[in-house]
Design an enzyme around this catalytic site. Structure first.
Site, short mmCIF file in Angstrom:
data_model
loop_
_atom_site.label_atom_id
_atom_site.label_comp_id
_atom_site.label_asym_id
_atom_site.label_seq_id
_atom_site.Cartn_x
_atom_site.Cartn_y
_atom_site.Cartn_z
N LYS A 118 71.50 45.53 87.07
CA LYS A 118 71.12 46.63 87.90
C LYS A 118 71.82 47.78 87.43
CE LYS A 118 67.40 45.07 90.74
NZ LYS A 118 67.23 44.13 91.45
N LYS A 200 62.25 39.08 83.38
CA LYS A 200 61.35 38.67 84.17
C LYS A 200 60.53 39.86 84.67
CE LYS A 200 63.70 40.24 88.59
NZ LYS A 200 64.18 40.28 89.68
N LYS A 203 59.04 44.02 89.91
CA LYS A 203 58.13 45.14 90.72
C LYS A 203 58.78 46.42 90.58
CE LYS A 203 60.02 43.41 94.99
NZ LYS A 203 61.34 43.60 94.82
P1 TYM Z 1 63.41 40.65 95.13
O1 TYM Z 1 62.93 41.66 96.13
O2 TYM Z 1 63.75 41.05 93.98
O3 TYM Z 1 62.36 39.47 95.10
C1 TYM Z 1 61.71 38.82 96.11
C2 TYM Z 1 61.46 37.20 96.06
O4 TYM Z 1 60.57 37.31 94.79
C3 TYM Z 1 61.35 36.32 93.65
N1 TYM Z 1 60.89 36.94 92.33
C4 TYM Z 1 60.39 36.33 91.31
N2 TYM Z 1 60.34 34.79 91.41
C5 TYM Z 1 59.64 34.34 90.18
N3 TYM Z 1 59.21 35.33 89.00
C6 TYM Z 1 59.80 36.65 89.15
N4 TYM Z 1 59.42 37.28 87.91
C7 TYM Z 1 60.22 37.23 90.25
N5 TYM Z 1 60.54 38.37 90.85
C8 TYM Z 1 60.89 38.16 92.03
C9 TYM Z 1 62.61 36.47 94.09
O5 TYM Z 1 63.40 35.46 93.62
C10 TYM Z 1 62.77 36.51 95.59
O6 TYM Z 1 62.68 35.30 95.81
N6 TYM Z 1 67.78 40.19 97.43
C11 TYM Z 1 66.30 39.85 97.58
C12 TYM Z 1 65.83 40.07 98.64
C13 TYM Z 1 66.57 39.66 99.95
C14 TYM Z 1 66.60 38.17 100.22
C15 TYM Z 1 67.50 38.19 101.55
C16 TYM Z 1 66.07 36.87 99.65
C17 TYM Z 1 67.39 40.35 100.89
N7 TYM Z 1 67.76 39.50 101.80
C18 TYM Z 1 67.67 37.06 102.20
C19 TYM Z 1 66.29 35.87 100.50
C20 TYM Z 1 67.21 35.84 101.58
C21 TYM Z 1 65.56 40.39 96.57
O7 TYM Z 1 66.15 41.46 95.83
O8 TYM Z 1 64.69 39.82 95.92
#
Ligand code: TYM
Length: 341
Positions: A118, A200, A203
């Protein structure tokens, strides 16, 4: 009453409302959450505080946060069976986040691949929050003493750091936090960009042709799949699962498998006599049918503001009760003076 909830294992996860939810967010995360509601005591939140590590227009952040909640519900997260809330409504996240910052090492944070990734993409905004983000994520998790954290592959390193932080804290102060396990789905853990299958599907990317959003209309979805990259070399044109040599095809097979429940060998057999010209639209159709009910239901829910507000108000109440218990325990253990009120 407490005993009843304590008997069920606990599951918790969140998503940052930094962009429209994608097929990756759904297959890698939410779909797997929705399937666990009966078996576990489940907490899912909109990680709006995490979203602040990148710049958002305030109105967009507000809208996306609420749309995300509507989409959680439309994806099958029943608010009666899952606790759904906004991270910023439960102040314990920010408070424990600060404390855990003091138990997280600079070296550990420097090794996080998401931080490196990032910060290289946003060289003009490498803020402190982006760096210490995993300590807040550890707080999000540890407040609820979960057994499992269902996430996609890219978040595994953060959950592993959470485990290290919990163990460090427990070693210093005695058993305080449950040490959770990451739960990574077998299929769908890393959905790749349709035009760049080595990155990947994200969003927060600017251009949308390589990613599918939950709210995309069917014509758009079909168009994007028709243009998806398959073999970048002079491939044999066969639908075969070979992630190393055919990452584009492997990604499409992963998506098709997650949407239809078919195995890779069943998919190979299905398309053995047809080329990508037949395979790509078939994947598109499978995705359209998977997302159609979600899009329709999310559109219906988002228009009911009072209903949505009721859900996150109830969710925050329940989450605060659990989070407050853990935070009080932590304050006491580390030597903060107990509140007289
Ligand atoms: P974030 O918002 O980037 O993504 C949310 C969830 O979606 C999964 N994900 C994917 N899985 C498969 N293929 C993809 N292309 C893909 N893009 C996203 C991510 O692995 C995630 O599970 N830091 C975290 C949010 C967070 C969180 C937490 C998660 C904050 N606190 C506590 C679990 C527990 C994040 O940025 O996910």
């Amino acid at each position: 009453m407490d005993n009843v909830t304590e008997q069920k294992k606990i599951m918790l996860s969140g998503i940052k409302p930094t962009g429209d939810l994608t097929l990756g967010s759904y297959l890698g995360a939410i779909k797997n959450w929705a399937e666990r509601a009966e078996q576990f005591d489940c907490y899912y939140f909109m990680a709006d505080l995490h979203a602040l590590t990148t710049r958002n227009k305030p109105a967009d952040l507000r809208r996306r946060t609420l749309e995300q909640l509507a989409q959680y519900i439309a994806c099958g997260l029943d608010p009666q069976k899952n606790t759904l809330f906004l991270q910023s409504d439960v102040h314990e996240h920010a408070e424990l986040g600060w404390i855990l910052n003091c138990y997280t090492m600079f070296g550990e944070l420097s090794r996080m691949t998401q931080f490196k990734d990032k910060s290289s993409k946003n060289a003009d905004n490498i803020n402190g929050g982006l760096f210490t983000y995993p300590a807040l994520m550890a707080a999000d998790i540890l407040l609820y003493q979960p057994d499992y954290v269902p996430v996609g592959e890219d978040q595994k390193q953060h959950v592993e750091l959470t485990r290290d932080i919990a163990q460090r804290f427990n070693n210093l102060y005695g058993e305080t936090f449950k040490v959770p396990e990451p739960w990574i789905p077998k299929v769908g853990a890393r959905v790749m960009d349709l035009l760049d299958p080595l990155s990947k599907m994200s969003k927060s990317d600017e251009v949308g042709n390589g990613r599918i959003c939950l709210m995309d209309d069917p014509a758009d979805i079909l168009r994007k799949f028709k243009r998806a990259v398959t073999d970048s070399d002079n491939g044999d044109g066969c639908v075969r699962y070979d992630p190393e040599n055919k990452p584009g095809v492997a990604n499409l097979m992963q998506i098709y498998s997650a949407c239809t429940g078919r195995t890779y060998s069943e998919i190979e057999a299905e398309f053995v006599h047809s080329g990508y010209g037949v395979f790509k639209p078939a994947v598109g159709e499978a995705v359209v049918e998977t997302l159609r009910p979600i899009r329709e239901e999310a559109n219906r829910i988002i228009s009911d503001k009072a209903y949505i507000q009721g859900i996150y108000a109830d969710g925050a109440k329940k989450a605060s009760y659990i989070a407050g218990k853990t935070l009080r325990k932590v304050y006491k253990k580390i030597g903060l003076v107990e509140k007289p009120f």
